[in-house]
Scaffold this active site. Sequence first.
Site: not given
Lengths: 552, 552
Positions: A82, A146, A176-177, A203-204, A206
Amino acid sequence: MANLSPLQKLRYEYQPKLPTVLKGDVKNITVELGSPTESIANQAEVKDLFKKTYGLPVAKFVEGTNENAGKVINVGVILSGGQAPGGHNVIAGIYDGVKNGNKDSKVFGFKGGPAGIMNGNLVEITPEFMDEYRNTGGFDMIGSGRDKLESTEQFEMAKATCEKNNITSVIIIGGDDSNTNGAVLAEYFAANNAGITVVGCPKTIDGDLKNEHIETSFGFDTACKTYSELIGNIQRDANSAKKYWHFIKLMGRSASHIGLECALQTQPNICIISEEIEAKAQTLDSVVDDIVDVVVKRSQNGDNFGVALIPEGLIEFIPEMNVLISELNNLLAIEAESFAKAVGFDEQVKWIISKTTKAASDVFASLPKGIQAQLLMDRDPHGNVQVSRIETEKLLIEMVDKKLNDLKAAGKFSGSFNGLNHFFGYEGRCAFPSNFDADYCYSLGYTAFLLMNQGLTGYISNVKNLDKPATEWVAGGVPLTMMMNMEQRHGHLKPVIKKALVELDGAPFKEFKANRDEWAVNTSYLFPGAIQYYGPSEVCDLTTRTLALEKK
Amino acid sequence: MANLSPLQKLRYEYQPKLPTVLKGDVKNITVELGSPTESIANQAEVKDLFKKTYGLPVAKFVEGTNENAGKVINVGVILSGGQAPGGHNVIAGIYDGVKNGNKDSKVFGFKGGPAGIMNGNLVEITPEFMDEYRNTGGFDMIGSGRDKLESTEQFEMAKATCEKNNITSVIIIGGDDSNTNGAVLAEYFAANNAGITVVGCPKTIDGDLKNEHIETSFGFDTACKTYSELIGNIQRDANSAKKYWHFIKLMGRSASHIGLECALQTQPNICIISEEIEAKAQTLDSVVDDIVDVVVKRSQNGDNFGVALIPEGLIEFIPEMNVLISELNNLLAIEAESFAKAVGFDEQVKWIISKTTKAASDVFASLPKGIQAQLLMDRDPHGNVQVSRIETEKLLIEMVDKKLNDLKAAGKFSGSFNGLNHFFGYEGRCAFPSNFDADYCYSLGYTAFLLMNQGLTGYISNVKNLDKPATEWVAGGVPLTMMMNMEQRHGHLKPVIKKALVELDGAPFKEFKANRDEWAVNTSYLFPGAIQYYGPSEVCDLTTRTLALEKK
């Protein structure tokens, strides 16, 4: 570049701030390596899986002679998952670092995320191409995707692409993934002597990729500020019109960091934290009761309005909803033919209630029609309920409304309740990065270059001391294996970077908890306003309340 | 004022810009009156209804000796209708003007809108109270309301409140309806020798209160900039992920000014203009076809993503939808008992289809289930369909999706379509006013004071030349009757201020029309970013594209 907004033109001129040590000539920046490290848990298992990249030392950049300064390296960059504000500045930091090292070094962008490195879809980044994206939001420069990069076959495809283009370092900008996959790729390349290093960047929006080494993931700052701008505006509207309750769902996947940060920035009447709901094993009914309680109290003060923040992942943290959803998934897969015979919505509902356990059918029966319909009809290609598409904010409004009507009939509520729903997510993922994210991302990118310049692999770029001015930031790298443990994923025990959920004994949640009862009943709204890029530093360079409280 | 966001603290220090002529001592500002005026239409009828206030001259403020400068006046302010950024600055302009005139003059705020003047609910504005709201968004200072001030009884209540508090001037800050009511109130006070003057100020984010005298209503600038920030962010997201079509509904009641302005600021793939749909007498089906056409064309270029802007009032501009809604309203009122016997959603749909005309039942049958349910269940206390709550953006997504599936089955579409819906309205109505709105509103308020200071009544405060720097703005007043004509309202012919819809031969629409085919197929997105209050003037002081094009 002909047709640009005035702000975009101006943002091109912004020069991101770097930590002092990174400002000098690359020749004068050297690496300081610490002692061997261990993973946070399951050390033996993780070590066994990462024979070449386990136990690496933490790296820190300091002033000193850099023997590698002028080495030519060709770098390929992947934007994974994302969007988050600042991704383009990570690339700018990498690009400027690489070119400062040696003008003959090249930077490539893999297009459309991990698919790009697998399919050999890439573009060389020229100075003009780079300049078009400095300090801009989005991942549109090279696109994102993705796809997962996790099988040997995929690693071989990636290796072939790198060899064909003479790429010696790969940078994965992801959550994380994606960084977990980066660690596995780094190990694969090392074990196979591919001569390709791999470095990650956190990065995120969230905010769930953080730990004792990583103070925050990039994009969280800008996204939360954008959502808080809107929440503040809506609060002002609620307090002006005095007739609506606004229920605002916020993106953030499983973790409630975004909701918590926005609550600290805006002081709404209600903010649900999924992690707390799960810790208390609350039912949907009791979540609704908690909201009703605040609505009634405010109404007794004559305030028939308010604002409630709802985290995107809430449903999955309510145990009984999880049971219902997994029963539905099983049932509709196994008895699809029988279900198909139930014609019309009313028949379908009866069928579901007759086929599920009492616990599940009770919850299902308590849901508003619209949500029942979503659960039955809005399924993904595998037939599973699409949890992320459930309109939790509407669900709660309808259930709160129903309870209040019952209370009114019983003479226990004399106010009014008009709910309005909102969902903020896409609005903040591609904003122009705040000065903080612009600086942080550029520094992360520059640091990623320095890690590659030192030939390091299996690291994540790391910039710390973020509550201080950028000049005082500390740049280095953390071995990816150091942040790993073993977790069940799709029935298999896998090495993964631990996802950071909201900690109920952490400073940000405690601050929220200490104030929320007052915010609930009184109207203590804060109005952060739009992100400012120019003007006094106390407005333009502030980062999140979460970070400030965690560093205090 | 203890707990404030950094931007809010900083905005308190902002000094709004005034036209040069208003900057001097009130003693040196005098009024220049033009020739007698006429209403825009129905002159005889309007004149007959406004015996005392018809035909007044246009007023303009110029340098000169002001005999009235030090006169004591007590002013009461009403915020009427929906919130718009800058309302507090209108009050600040009034307040500073009144106090510059004479320190003994007083300013009161009527609380909760027109209800405040009727019920005698008011508060005196002190310097501290005023300072807390300078340059802030929202109407929370004194609250707003939607009560109508239109009957003799209500006028008498208002008169009693003014007399009791020795208030000699009333200012109504509102849209076309509120200013129409203000004109009637001014006439009533004049006809009854109440000794109370009435002045209006042009407020509405919808942008539909404008004409040859009023260049724009306040709040339109800030609201459009806030929505455009979000649209730009979403466009960047769409262009990064390349897999979603975002359908964004925008507030704005009947008129499509907001959608048009946002389209000019962001260059989306689609922007529907209700006024054009009506002019072409388009069916819902043909609106959907137009969208499908763009989706297919983009898909042929490999672009399975896009952004479409939908005006809030669209449904009411589609003739056949209007027929359906009025049939439903009649039917459900007259045959409520029979309808109540239809149990379950499927039975209700059958009942409706059997009872409506073919035209109406065809449209109803073509609607997605969720929308059918909204039409049947979501009715107001009078049993009427709540048009403004119909989720047009979802309706269009579902209908486009259905058509594309048919095209796919016929081998005429090979792309993918994933629609996401948004609705922006409350997000922009209470933002911190842009510098333009902060300056414009303060000038409008200051001008309103000058009109009262001259003893003028039945005027709307008017600041012109808005495409120039604030110093060159021209301040004055326009007689409210001058903007009136006679229109049917609830079965009666009434004098009203004409609402301005989007003109299909106006410069803003023409500019849009000249470019939209290119924007549809190419990806020409602009990213305006967040409103900036500090920094270079070309970013901070720009007003809308609509105004710039209309003044060109």
